[in-house]
Design an enzyme around this catalytic site. Structure first.
Site, PDB file in Angstrom:
ATOM      1  N   ARG A  28       2.235  -5.051   6.313  1.00  0.00           N
ATOM      2  CA  ARG A  28       1.598  -4.122   5.549  1.00  0.00           C
ATOM      3  C   ARG A  28       2.233  -2.751   5.586  1.00  0.00           C
ATOM      4  O   ARG A  28       2.767  -2.191   6.675  1.00  0.00           O
ATOM      5  CB  ARG A  28       0.057  -3.892   6.123  1.00  0.00           C
TER       6      ARG A  28
ATOM      7  N   HIS B   3       2.294   3.498  -9.030  1.00  0.00           N
ATOM      8  CA  HIS B   3       1.914   2.259  -9.459  1.00  0.00           C
ATOM      9  C   HIS B   3       3.175   1.675 -10.226  1.00  0.00           C
ATOM     10  O   HIS B   3       3.625   0.553  -9.978  1.00  0.00           O
ATOM     11  CB  HIS B   3       0.770   1.903 -10.342  1.00  0.00           C
TER      12      HIS B   3
ATOM     13  N   ARG C   4      -0.549   9.232 -10.238  1.00  0.00           N
ATOM     14  CA  ARG C   4      -0.775   7.986  -9.562  1.00  0.00           C
ATOM     15  C   ARG C   4      -0.212   7.008 -10.121  1.00  0.00           C
ATOM     16  O   ARG C   4       0.478   5.925  -9.617  1.00  0.00           O
ATOM     17  CB  ARG C   4      -2.347   7.860  -8.865  1.00  0.00           C
TER      18      ARG C   4
ATOM     19  N   ASP D  44       0.862  -1.071   0.087  1.00  0.00           N
ATOM     20  CA  ASP D  44       0.072   0.011  -0.010  1.00  0.00           C
ATOM     21  C   ASP D  44       1.017   1.311  -0.018  1.00  0.00           C
ATOM     22  O   ASP D  44       2.055   1.003   0.606  1.00  0.00           O
ATOM     23  CB  ASP D  44      -1.024   0.047   1.246  1.00  0.00           C
TER      24      ASP D  44
ATOM     25  N   GLY E 162      -0.157   5.500  -4.364  1.00  0.00           N
ATOM     26  CA  GLY E 162      -0.703   6.767  -4.600  1.00  0.00           C
ATOM     27  C   GLY E 162      -0.342   7.796  -3.749  1.00  0.00           C
ATOM     28  O   GLY E 162       0.144   8.990  -4.320  1.00  0.00           O
TER      29      GLY E 162
ATOM     30  N   GLU F  39     -11.959  -5.323  -3.874  1.00  0.00           N
ATOM     31  CA  GLU F  39     -12.767  -4.135  -3.841  1.00  0.00           C
ATOM     32  C   GLU F  39     -11.971  -3.139  -4.871  1.00  0.00           C
ATOM     33  O   GLU F  39     -12.462  -1.682  -4.742  1.00  0.00           O
ATOM     34  CB  GLU F  39     -12.229  -3.604  -2.686  1.00  0.00           C
ATOM     35  N   ASN F  40     -10.692  -3.472  -5.217  1.00  0.00           N
ATOM     36  CA  ASN F  40     -10.006  -2.321  -6.088  1.00  0.00           C
ATOM     37  C   ASN F  40     -10.916  -2.024  -7.559  1.00  0.00           C
ATOM     38  O   ASN F  40     -10.530  -0.840  -8.097  1.00  0.00           O
ATOM     39  CB  ASN F  40      -8.494  -2.686  -6.633  1.00  0.00           C
TER      40      ASN F  40
ATOM     41  N   TRP G 195       2.747   8.018  -2.264  1.00  0.00           N
ATOM     42  CA  TRP G 195       4.200   8.435  -2.707  1.00  0.00           C
ATOM     43  C   TRP G 195       4.189   9.111  -3.796  1.00  0.00           C
ATOM     44  O   TRP G 195       4.930  10.072  -4.261  1.00  0.00           O
ATOM     45  CB  TRP G 195       4.702   6.871  -3.300  1.00  0.00           C
TER      46      TRP G 195
ATOM     47  N   ARG H 274     -12.201   1.631  -8.163  1.00  0.00           N
ATOM     48  CA  ARG H 274     -11.458   2.792  -8.454  1.00  0.00           C
ATOM     49  C   ARG H 274     -11.644   3.242  -9.836  1.00  0.00           C
ATOM     50  O   ARG H 274     -12.466   2.293 -10.653  1.00  0.00           O
ATOM     51  CB  ARG H 274      -9.798   2.394  -8.400  1.00  0.00           C
TER      52      ARG H 274
END
Ligand code: IPE
Ligand code: MG
Length: 214
Positions: A162, A19, A15, A2, A5, A49-50, A7, A53
């Site tokens: 994480r 990635h 973004r 994680d 974004g 869940e992504n 970063w 986006r």
């Protein structure tokens, strides 16, 4: 993994650049994990869940995934890497499914460390699928569910990391994490270096695991 974004945002970059740097971190870290002798490394690349986006971000992520498999497959073959995908990857776009099938076929005989990529993965979805399969075969027990998980042929989860300061599991390996040690770090994923992994492993080695005993 994680923090891609954030970063990018810190650097006033799109973004997608975050990635991209995230993929570079994947490459560096998976090589380092092999060099450190880890039996398996599982990366949470894309969750169920992504899909929420924006479409352009989803397609940028899928594009990076494709390019990663295309560019690194030869290395996996050469380095005896056991490539494994968990999650409902067969529901991804046909070109990606085809690419994955090809990569799995070309690494199927490999016997070395496992590189596991979680794609269209959600732990609750995985457990529900496993329970349904177990129920079709006989009594539902922890062992019968576990045998049907996507991770059934992997060693037990020892350490879960994480990045980026969030302290939650976000639907990742919930079942498998029952006795895993956890390592939470503020480091954003693109900044996560082999030295961070080494530090996490060093701490892990000092922890006393009792599995409910004493
Ligand atoms: C993780 O980074 C990338 C994913 C695999 C989807 P994020 O995109 O969630 O980064 P932040 O949370 O916005 O910093
Ligand atoms: Mg995030």
């Amino acid at each position: 993994m994680d923090g891609n974004g954030r970063w990018a945002k810190q650097r006033h970059l799109p973004r997608a650049v975050g990635h991209q740097r995230g993929v570079e971190a994947v490459r560096t870290l998976s090589r380092a994990a092999r060099a450190m002798g880890l039996e398996a490394l599982t990366l949470y690349a894309f969750s169920t869940e992504n899909w929420r986006r924006p479409e352009d971000e989803v397609s940028a992520l899928m594009g990076l995934l494709k390019r990663f498999i295309q560019s690194d497959l030869d290395e996996f073959i050469r380095d005896n890497v056991r490539l494994k995908i968990i999650g409902q990857w067969r529901a991804l776009a046909p070109d990606i499914v085809e690419l994955i099938e090809d990569a799995l076929a070309k690494t199927a005989a490999n016997t070395g460390p496992a590189l596991v990529v979680a794609l269209n993965y959600g732990s609750q979805d995985e457990i529900a699928r496993a329970a349904a399969k177990a129920a079709a075969k006989g009594p539902i027990t922890p062992a019968s569910i576990e045998a049907e998980l996507d991770t059934a042929d992997l060693p037990p989860l020892d350490l879960l990391i994480r990045t980026s300061g969030e302290v939650r599991l976000s639907n990742f390996l919930l079942w498998q994490a029952a006795y895993a040690e956890m390592w939470f770090t503020d480091v954003l994923w693109p900044d996560f270096k082999p030295a961070h992994l080494e530090a996490a492993l060093e701490q892990f080695g000092q922890r006393e695991r009792r599995y409910g005993g004493r």
